[in-house]
Design a protein around this motif. Structure first.
Motif, PDB file in Angstrom:
ATOM      1  N   GLN A  34      34.481  27.149  39.422  1.00 25.88           N
ATOM      2  CA  GLN A  34      35.889  27.527  39.633  1.00 25.88           C
ATOM      3  C   GLN A  34      36.468  28.180  38.389  1.00 25.88           C
ATOM      4  O   GLN A  34      37.113  29.221  38.463  1.00 25.88           O
ATOM      5  CB  GLN A  34      36.711  26.285  39.975  1.00 25.88           C
ATOM      6  N   ALA A  35      36.207  27.542  37.235  1.00 25.35           N
ATOM      7  CA  ALA A  35      36.737  28.083  35.985  1.00 25.35           C
ATOM      8  C   ALA A  35      36.153  29.456  35.706  1.00 25.35           C
ATOM      9  O   ALA A  35      36.849  30.369  35.260  1.00 25.35           O
ATOM     10  CB  ALA A  35      36.423  27.140  34.835  1.00 25.35           C
ATOM     11  N   LYS A  36      34.867  29.630  36.024  1.00 26.74           N
ATOM     12  CA  LYS A  36      34.238  30.922  35.764  1.00 26.74           C
ATOM     13  C   LYS A  36      34.883  32.004  36.631  1.00 26.74           C
ATOM     14  O   LYS A  36      35.231  33.084  36.140  1.00 26.74           O
ATOM     15  CB  LYS A  36      32.741  30.836  36.074  1.00 26.74           C
ATOM     16  N   ILE A  37      35.059  31.718  37.923  1.00 26.16           N
ATOM     17  CA  ILE A  37      35.655  32.716  38.816  1.00 26.16           C
ATOM     18  C   ILE A  37      37.081  33.032  38.358  1.00 26.16           C
ATOM     19  O   ILE A  37      37.500  34.190  38.314  1.00 26.16           O
ATOM     20  CB  ILE A  37      35.626  32.218  40.278  1.00 26.16           C
ATOM     21  N   ALA A  38      37.819  31.991  37.973  1.00 21.56           N
ATOM     22  CA  ALA A  38      39.193  32.215  37.513  1.00 21.56           C
ATOM     23  C   ALA A  38      39.199  33.126  36.288  1.00 21.56           C
ATOM     24  O   ALA A  38      40.029  34.046  36.186  1.00 21.56           O
ATOM     25  CB  ALA A  38      39.841  30.880  37.179  1.00 21.56           C
ATOM     26  N   ASN A  39      38.263  32.903  35.372  1.00 30.77           N
ATOM     27  CA  ASN A  39      38.227  33.723  34.162  1.00 30.77           C
ATOM     28  C   ASN A  39      37.791  35.153  34.456  1.00 30.77           C
ATOM     29  O   ASN A  39      38.299  36.096  33.843  1.00 30.77           O
ATOM     30  CB  ASN A  39      37.299  33.091  33.128  1.00 30.77           C
ATOM     31  N   CYS A  40      36.859  35.331  35.410  1.00 26.65           N
ATOM     32  CA  CYS A  40      36.461  36.676  35.815  1.00 26.65           C
ATOM     33  C   CYS A  40      37.676  37.427  36.343  1.00 26.65           C
ATOM     34  O   CYS A  40      37.919  38.593  36.013  1.00 26.65           O
ATOM     35  CB  CYS A  40      35.414  36.611  36.931  1.00 26.65           C
ATOM     36  N   ARG A  41      38.449  36.708  37.149  1.00 20.22           N
ATOM     37  CA  ARG A  41      39.622  37.320  37.765  1.00 20.22           C
ATOM     38  C   ARG A  41      40.633  37.722  36.673  1.00 20.22           C
ATOM     39  O   ARG A  41      41.206  38.802  36.715  1.00 20.22           O
ATOM     40  CB  ARG A  41      40.233  36.302  38.724  1.00 20.22           C
ATOM     41  N   THR A  42      40.806  36.840  35.700  1.00 16.76           N
ATOM     42  CA  THR A  42      41.739  37.140  34.604  1.00 16.76           C
ATOM     43  C   THR A  42      41.292  38.384  33.837  1.00 16.76           C
ATOM     44  O   THR A  42      42.113  39.253  33.523  1.00 16.76           O
ATOM     45  CB  THR A  42      41.800  35.949  33.626  1.00 16.76           C
ATOM     46  N   ILE A  43      39.991  38.454  33.553  1.00 18.63           N
ATOM     47  CA  ILE A  43      39.475  39.594  32.793  1.00 18.63           C
ATOM     48  C   ILE A  43      39.707  40.885  33.585  1.00 18.63           C
ATOM     49  O   ILE A  43      40.133  41.908  33.035  1.00 18.63           O
ATOM     50  CB  ILE A  43      37.970  39.389  32.494  1.00 18.63           C
ATOM     51  N   LEU A  44      39.460  40.835  34.885  1.00 21.28           N
ATOM     52  CA  LEU A  44      39.685  42.014  35.727  1.00 21.28           C
ATOM     53  C   LEU A  44      41.149  42.429  35.689  1.00 21.28           C
ATOM     54  O   LEU A  44      41.475  43.598  35.502  1.00 21.28           O
ATOM     55  CB  LEU A  44      39.306  41.705  37.183  1.00 21.28           C
ATOM     56  N   ARG A  45      42.022  41.436  35.871  1.00 23.04           N
ATOM     57  CA  ARG A  45      43.455  41.752  35.911  1.00 23.04           C
ATOM     58  C   ARG A  45      43.924  42.341  34.594  1.00 23.04           C
ATOM     59  O   ARG A  45      44.774  43.214  34.550  1.00 23.04           O
ATOM     60  CB  ARG A  45      44.239  40.479  36.209  1.00 23.04           C
ATOM     61  N   ARG A  46      43.363  41.851  33.506  1.00 21.51           N
ATOM     62  CA  ARG A  46      43.814  42.291  32.193  1.00 21.51           C
ATOM     63  C   ARG A  46      43.280  43.673  31.828  1.00 21.51           C
ATOM     64  O   ARG A  46      43.982  44.462  31.192  1.00 21.51           O
ATOM     65  CB  ARG A  46      43.319  41.307  31.132  1.00 21.51           C
ATOM     66  N   ASN A  47      42.015  43.947  32.174  1.00 26.00           N
ATOM     67  CA  ASN A  47      41.372  45.147  31.637  1.00 26.00           C
ATOM     68  C   ASN A  47      41.193  46.278  32.631  1.00 26.00           C
ATOM     69  O   ASN A  47      40.944  47.413  32.232  1.00 26.00           O
ATOM     70  CB  ASN A  47      39.999  44.785  31.081  1.00 26.00           C
ATOM     71  N   HIS A  48      41.273  45.985  33.921  1.00 25.34           N
ATOM     72  CA  HIS A  48      41.046  47.023  34.910  1.00 25.34           C
ATOM     73  C   HIS A  48      42.317  47.847  35.047  1.00 25.34           C
ATOM     74  O   HIS A  48      43.411  47.312  35.103  1.00 25.34           O
ATOM     75  CB  HIS A  48      40.674  46.383  36.245  1.00 25.34           C
ATOM     76  N   MET A  49      42.131  49.186  35.096  1.00 24.47           N
ATOM     77  CA  MET A  49      43.315  50.035  35.190  1.00 24.47           C
ATOM     78  C   MET A  49      43.998  49.884  36.542  1.00 24.47           C
ATOM     79  O   MET A  49      45.204  49.906  36.633  1.00 24.47           O
ATOM     80  CB  MET A  49      42.943  51.497  34.945  1.00 24.47           C
ATOM     81  N   ALA A  50      43.221  49.725  37.601  1.00 24.97           N
ATOM     82  CA  ALA A  50      43.800  49.524  38.920  1.00 24.97           C
ATOM     83  C   ALA A  50      42.880  48.602  39.710  1.00 24.97           C
ATOM     84  O   ALA A  50      42.093  49.057  40.532  1.00 24.97           O
ATOM     85  CB  ALA A  50      43.962  50.864  39.641  1.00 24.97           C
ATOM     86  N   ALA A  51      42.988  47.327  39.422  1.00 24.68           N
ATOM     87  CA  ALA A  51      42.119  46.380  40.119  1.00 24.68           C
ATOM     88  C   ALA A  51      42.551  46.285  41.574  1.00 24.68           C
ATOM     89  O   ALA A  51      43.728  46.025  41.849  1.00 24.68           O
ATOM     90  CB  ALA A  51      42.207  45.017  39.454  1.00 24.68           C
TER      91      ALA A  51
END
Lengths: 570, 96
Positions: free
Chosen positions: A347-364
């Motif tokens: 769960q923590a891993k998926i949550a962190n993946c999601r955070t990284i995407l939201r932070r760094n992706h130009m248009a997630a």
């Protein structure tokens, strides 16, 4: 006076003799005594190093005749004997006394203390008085008369006389019994609550008093309440790793430094007090003197292939905390425990993946973020490890499908096109970087777990993979996106690693030595970066966070905290 | 908390001088003959003192440790350097 203590039945046969020093710790904080005595934990602080420095004279082995031969025979001779080691079977105590003074059979122990005399009643804190009194009792059991002793404070050069009155003797016996009871019960005492004793305690980093105290309470999910926690961990890490990847280089010890030489050329010098870890890539030699010194200082040495594959580790002796490993083995047998922990980690891993995407992706894409959120919920309800593995795999594919979008379009040349994760061997530069970053993180976790006394090879989630550091892989899951993926993104987007830094051989891709050097520097910068701890609210570096998480995991195994606080950022 | 120290020494015997030099290399950067610039946490200062006290001859030698205050957060203003510049050493992981 000596008979009163003598009649008390305290005889212990099975258990080892209790060092009188431990009694001091027990009077200070029972948890400290448990950690040091039962779990054999030890750490140096300013006070312990300084204390040892001041003790160097009294700790020297006696140069004159031993006490027994001298004193009782001739009652007129004065005794002034340093570093006296005596035991009492009846009390179950053993004592190293800094100095014994006296005339004939009447003696007084003298204990050296660092610092100045505290301005409190009787001129000393209770732990010191009790320690001295126990030394006195041991002397009595060895046939001496002893009604008092002295504490010598090196800082202010003052002597404080302590009389062994009945109250102090009773208190000492009570503490001896208390300490035995604690050791026999096998349950670690709870940490002190918000105590002024903690910040200067040398074991504070191992004990984590405020963090454990807070996690033991019910509100473990309310992050706001913890932001008032004291930061007892050091803000900055004083030691950093030393990497050597030059083929043919030799690492030698030179005084208080490590010296890296290639033939006659000195490549680098690193101060031993500032080295936390020595990492060797490929064909690098280390001298025995260097290995011994590093073992003595508990600095691990890692051996890697020239490509970064982790072969092995040299450390000093194995960690003495057997109790912790025993709990780990027992817990790994428990299927329900494994599943509960594993689903938390995924769960923590998926949550962190999601955070990284939201932070760094130009248009997630919103759908991907929603899907990941759904995967996260599913992971919490998984009924078996296999099901969990499937959920993790699906979430991973979703995440890596969007990974390309986090690489800057203008900064990244077409070489950094990324289709999806592949490995063994990696087929494109991004995958090569990801593989190296994961390998570095695995090594970091293996070393950390080893250092806190856990067995890195017995996992809870990664049960099926043999011969791999399974526990390291388990605890690393949530840090993959936060550390490894983030380092890869930084290295590419800032142009720290470029298309020319890769070697292609028959479909596989590897880094050049120079490219790897720059990538390791990026990685180390990330590890030194300070971030706000999501649960405790203070600022710490990732390097320190790995250690804290490993220790908290140990506390979770020992049943001190109800849940492992997985690490997620916002 | 790290602090910046300047350590200078005057050692009368060449053998002891070499030993003191080697020991000091483990705690700071060698800036001039018999002068070291050390950026140390409290615990390492004590280790350094302990090592030096064991080495030197207390009647003949002299070691001076000057504390210039905390390294973090503010520039060191107590040092004025003429000629070659004074640089504060950056701390980072070494990769060779």
């Amino acid at each position: 006076m000596s008979e009163e203590a003598g009649d008390t039945p305290l005889s212990v046969t099975e258990e080892p003799l209790l060092p009188v020093r431990m009694l001091n710790e027990f009077a200070y904080c029972p948890r400290l005594a448990y950690l040091e005595w039962v779990q054999s934990e030890f750490a140096d602080s300013v006070d312990t190093v300084e204390g040892r420095f001041h003790h160097r004279r009294v700790d020297e082995s006696p140069k004159r005749q031993p006490l027994e031969d001298e004193a009782p025979a001739d009652t007129e001779t004065g005794i002034h004997q340093r570093s006296v080691w005596l035991s009492s079977e009846r009390l179950g105590l053993t004592a190293k006394i800094d100095l014994v003074e006296g005339v004939g059979t009447t003696v007084a122990p003298v204990d050296y203390k660092r610092g100045k005399r505290p301005h409190v009643g009787k001129g000393a804190w209770e732990p010191e008085q009790v320690q001295l009194c126990a030394q006195g009792l041991v002397l009595r059991d060895n046939g001496y008369e002893c009604d008092g002793g002295f504490l010598y404070f090196v800082g202010s050069r003052e002597r404080v006389a302590i009389t062994f009155d009945q109250a102090l003797i009773d208190r000492t016996l009570e503490l001896i019994a208390g300490m035995r009871g604690m050791a026999r019960s096998g349950a670690v005492p709870p940490p002190l609550v918000d105590s002024p004793k903690c910040p200067r305690c040398s074991l504070v980093r191992i004990c984590l008093p405020d963090e454990i105290g807070w996690l033991r309470q019910e509100h473990a999910d309310d992050a706001q309440a913890a932001s008032t926690l004291r930061r007892l961990l050091p803000a900055r890490d004083d030691a950093l790793p030393l990497y050597v990847q030059q083929p043919g280089a030799r690492v030698k010890k030179d005084g208080e430094c490590l010296k890296v030489v290639d033939h006659d050329e000195v490549l680098a010098e690193a101060r031993l007090v500032e080295v936390s870890h020595l990492v060797l890539f490929g064909y690098v030699q280390v001298s025995t003197q260097a290995v011994q010194e590093l073992c003595k200082r508990e600095i691990p040495i890692s051996y890697l292939s020239s490509g970064g594959w982790f072969y092995g580790l040299t450390t000093g002796l194995m960690h003495k905390n057997v109790e912790l490993r025993r709990r780990q083995y027992a817990a790994a047998m428990d299927q329900r425990f494994c599943l509960r922990l594993a689903s938390r980690l995924v769960q923590a891993k998926i949550a962190n993946c999601r955070t990284i995407l939201r932070r760094n992706h130009m248009a997630a894409p919103a759908t991907v973020l929603q899907d990941l959120k759904r995967d996260l919920q599913h992971a919490g309800q998984a009924q078996s490890l296999e099901e969990l593995l499937g959920i993790e795999g699906t979430a991973g594919r979703r995440y890596f499908a969007e990974f390309r979008g986090m690489l800057k379009a203008d900064g990244a040349p077409p070489e950094f096109d990324f289709e999806g994760r592949n490995r063994r061997p990696p087929k494109d530069p991004v995958n090569a970087l990801l593989s190296l970053a994961y390998a570095m993180l695995t090594r970091e976790w293996t070393v950390t777990l080893h250092a806190v006394g856990l067995d890195p090879f017995l996992g809870f989630y990664h049960q099926s993979r043999y011969g791999r550091p399974a526990l390291a892989l388990d605890l690393m899951e949530e840090f993959r996106p936060l550390i490894a993926d983030s380092v890869v993104l930084t290295a590419i987007n800032n142009g720290e690693v470029q298309a020319t830094d890769f070697i292609r051989r028959m479909g596989s891709v590897a880094l050049t030595t120079e490219g790897r050097r720059r990538f390791i520097e990026t990685y180390e910068r990330r590890m030194s970066q300070e971030i706000t701890h999501p649960v405790f609210g203070y600022q710490v570096s990732y390097r320190r966070i790995l250690e804290v998480q490993a220790r908290l995991f140990g506390r979770y195994l020992l049943g001190e905290i109800p849940n492992y606080p997985s690490f997620t950022t916002r | 908390m790290r602090r910046l120290y300047i350590v200078t020494y005057d050692i009368c015997d060449p053998k002891r001088l070499r030993r003191v030099f080697k020991t000091m290399k483990g705690f700071g950067a060698h800036v001039q003959l018999s002068v070291f610039q050390c950026d140390l946490p409290e615990i390492d200062v004590i280790k350094m003192k302990a090592a030096l006290v064991e080495l030197i001859n207390h009647q003949e030698d002299h070691v001076l440790i000057v504390d210039l205050g905390p390294t973090e957060g503010r520039p060191i203003k107590s040092i004025e350097s003429l000629g070659k510049g004074f640089t504060q050493v950056e701390r980072q992981a070494q990769v060779v």
